[in-house]
Scaffold this motif. Sequence first.
Motif, PDB file in Angstrom:
ATOM      1  N   GLY A 108       0.989  -0.819   0.502  1.00 45.43           N
ATOM      2  CA  GLY A 108       0.060   0.300   0.114  1.00 45.43           C
ATOM      3  C   GLY A 108       0.598   0.840   0.357  1.00 45.43           C
ATOM      4  N   ASP A 109       0.533   2.398  -0.507  1.00 41.13           N
ATOM      5  CA  ASP A 109       1.418   3.420  -0.524  1.00 41.13           C
ATOM      6  C   ASP A 109       0.545   4.201  -0.642  1.00 41.13           C
TER       7      ASP A 109
ATOM      8  N   HIS B 153       4.550   4.465   2.236  1.00 44.27           N
ATOM      9  CA  HIS B 153       5.239   2.426   1.926  1.00 44.27           C
ATOM     10  C   HIS B 153       5.067   1.733   3.082  1.00 44.27           C
ATOM     11  N   VAL B 154       3.830   0.279   2.637  1.00 43.28           N
ATOM     12  CA  VAL B 154       4.228  -0.583   3.073  1.00 43.28           C
ATOM     13  C   VAL B 154       3.697  -1.759   2.236  1.00 43.28           C
ATOM     14  N   GLY B 155       4.700  -2.660   2.836  1.00 43.14           N
ATOM     15  CA  GLY B 155       4.733  -4.327   1.924  1.00 43.14           C
ATOM     16  C   GLY B 155       5.120  -5.907   2.179  1.00 43.14           C
TER      17      GLY B 155
ATOM     18  N   ALA C  50       8.035  -7.800   6.102  1.00 42.13           N
ATOM     19  CA  ALA C  50       7.451  -7.206   5.644  1.00 42.13           C
ATOM     20  C   ALA C  50       8.585  -5.379   4.924  1.00 42.13           C
ATOM     21  N   ASP C  51       8.332  -4.638   4.556  1.00 40.36           N
ATOM     22  CA  ASP C  51       9.025  -3.725   4.595  1.00 40.36           C
ATOM     23  C   ASP C  51       8.785  -2.457   4.437  1.00 40.36           C
ATOM     24  N   TRP C  52       9.147  -1.353   4.354  1.00 40.40           N
ATOM     25  CA  TRP C  52       8.620  -0.062   5.331  1.00 40.40           C
ATOM     26  C   TRP C  52       8.829   1.333   4.064  1.00 40.40           C
ATOM     27  N   LEU C  53       8.311   2.329   3.786  1.00 35.90           N
ATOM     28  CA  LEU C  53       9.195   3.580   3.721  1.00 35.90           C
ATOM     29  C   LEU C  53       8.525   4.833   4.524  1.00 35.90           C
TER      30      LEU C  53
END
Length: 282
Positions: free
Chosen positions: A181-182, A197-199, A221-224
């Motif tokens: 999701g962005d 961002h989260v993935g 999980a990754d995020w920005l």
Amino acid sequence: MKYAFLIPAALLGLSAVPAAAQDTAPPKPVTVSGSVGLVSDYRFRGVSQSDENLAVQGGFTIAHESGVYIGTWGSNLAGWGTFGGANMELDLIAGFKLPVGGGTLDVGATWYMYPGGFDNTDFIEPYVKLSGTAGPVNLTAGVAYAPKQEALGAWYTNGTSAAAGVYDKPGATGDNLYVWGDAAAAIPDTGLTAKAHVGYSSGNKGLGPFATSVAPTGEYADWLLGVDYAIPTTPLTLGVAYVDTNISDREAAYLQPSFSKGQDGVGSIANGKVVVSLTAAF
């Protein structure tokens, strides 16, 4: 995701020309857009593909008024992200967009290629994205699923086997699911756009045919979080973002020495880092 910038929001749906603007030129049936830029570290889903070093990137998209589009995107690679050959990633992208409710549905696929590298490291990943707005915020939700392919298989069960060049399961195939999701919102009167961002990635735990993996620990999980600044009177955008994952050094230990800068087995290329970018759009 890295290909998102290739398909500007302006192409999501061209509205009819208002009656009060009869002298305005009608929308072109085919448009071309793209960008080129520099990034201090190429992070793909939170993991460095450039050995935490500078990367040069760019691409373009050709879109038809019907909603059909094709595009390409490329970047140099180093360390974990390389597959021999030209040490380059070249993505081919195709899809179709259509309006849904107050938003836009985007259905397509990305073919990840590594020119001059090994054929079994290339893979295809279909995706579906839904974008829209909620007040001043632009929102995108997406899911990408790559079906079983050799590039996603666990050929090496650990980094020790990879370092020795001995396949544990040659020819193994695997699949991968990525959900993300962005969100982005302009900050009034500043030229700044806040972004987030989260993935979530789920795939085979292990290393593929050239000691890499789309889901290095099988599930993570990754995020920005960051901001972009549109430099006035120029096509340039300066971006600063903090990128991170929940892959701990302990979880990534079995991937070493591959999963480290310089592939020296020290540290992790998925730890938190501030990434700076300078992009020119056309």
